[in-house]
Motif scaffolding. Sequence first.
Motif, PDB file in Angstrom:
ATOM      1  N   CYS A 211       3.765 -38.323 -56.240  1.00 12.95           N
ATOM      2  CA  CYS A 211       4.549 -37.552 -57.205  1.00 12.95           C
ATOM      3  C   CYS A 211       5.888 -37.160 -56.586  1.00 12.95           C
ATOM      4  N   ASP A 213       7.999 -34.866 -57.956  1.00 13.91           N
ATOM      5  CA  ASP A 213       8.447 -33.572 -58.478  1.00 13.91           C
ATOM      6  C   ASP A 213       7.541 -32.463 -57.942  1.00 13.91           C
ATOM      7  N   GLU A 216       5.617 -30.185 -60.415  1.00 13.74           N
ATOM      8  CA  GLU A 216       4.507 -30.685 -61.217  1.00 13.74           C
ATOM      9  C   GLU A 216       3.199 -30.510 -60.452  1.00 13.74           C
ATOM     10  N   GLU A 217       2.129 -30.191 -61.194  1.00 14.07           N
ATOM     11  CA  GLU A 217       0.825 -29.994 -60.566  1.00 14.07           C
ATOM     12  C   GLU A 217       0.044 -31.310 -60.516  1.00 14.07           C
ATOM     13  N   CYS A 218       0.591 -32.277 -59.822  1.00 17.49           N
ATOM     14  CA  CYS A 218      -0.107 -33.552 -59.642  1.00 17.49           C
ATOM     15  C   CYS A 218       0.287 -34.126 -58.291  1.00 17.49           C
ATOM     16  N   ASP A 221       1.765 -40.307 -59.377  1.00 16.21           N
ATOM     17  CA  ASP A 221       2.343 -40.677 -60.667  1.00 16.21           C
ATOM     18  C   ASP A 221       1.982 -42.129 -60.982  1.00 16.21           C
ATOM     19  N   HIS A 239       3.527 -38.544 -64.867  1.00 18.08           N
ATOM     20  CA  HIS A 239       2.763 -37.630 -63.988  1.00 18.08           C
ATOM     21  C   HIS A 239       1.301 -37.564 -64.436  1.00 18.08           C
ATOM     22  N   TRP A 241      -2.316 -35.202 -64.301  1.00 18.61           N
ATOM     23  CA  TRP A 241      -2.812 -33.837 -64.077  1.00 18.61           C
ATOM     24  C   TRP A 241      -4.324 -33.815 -64.080  1.00 18.61           C
TER      25      TRP A 241
END
Length: 241
Positions: A211, A213, A216-218, A221, A239, A241
């Motif tokens: 990921c 970013d 972001e909660e991951c 990607d 993304h 999750w």
Amino acid sequence: MNTKFEIEKSFGKVTIEIVELKAETKIKCQINGKEEFVAKNLDETKKALVFWVAREIKIDGKIQKIGGVVLPNFDEVNAAFKVSKKAIQEKIVAEKAQKIADLKSGKTKIKVSYHDGEYLSGYTIYGEEAELLVELKLAKYVDGWGYLVNGELVKALGEEFAYEQAAEFAKPKLDTIAAKKSEKEAELAAKFAEAKQSGKPVEISRWMADCNDPNEECSVDVMTELAMPNGTVKTTRQHTW
């Protein structure tokens, strides 16, 4: 062919010689008949010959250090230097082409040698011979070690062989690589044709990537490469999750 110039300066005579060596052109310099030395370069902005190290000369009765000299005939000297440099480069290119021609014709044999390294041991090769074997996928460059030759090639042909023999040995693998490349190109062309006909993107490939970013909660990607109707390639990121 070497070219020599003699320039009169307020502190005396400067002798400059453009010298053609085997692989490069150097500028030798001598001030007032003293020890000859190699200059660094010609500065087109300052119209001067620049030295690697400041030289001591006597100016108005005092010893001074100078890092170079402005040349009243700079353009002439610079032109001679460029002509010499171009001649050397053309000679190198011609010699390289001749070496490759001799290897491909069989006039010169390809020779490999065994290198016993601390972390990697195997047969190695250099120069034009290495380039030809890399083209045939029979050698690869190993960073910090050199060119590693395919061991099966050496088993089959020995440590000295003709280029034609190597090419024949490599043919089955090269044919397979070419067939796979052709197949992939045909598949890609078909996807672009489908995208153009349908007016919608067509997936070419998909893979996972870290990921990009931090908000972001991951952790990974989904990356997708798409053939677009206008003939371009678009890469999307989704993304998870």
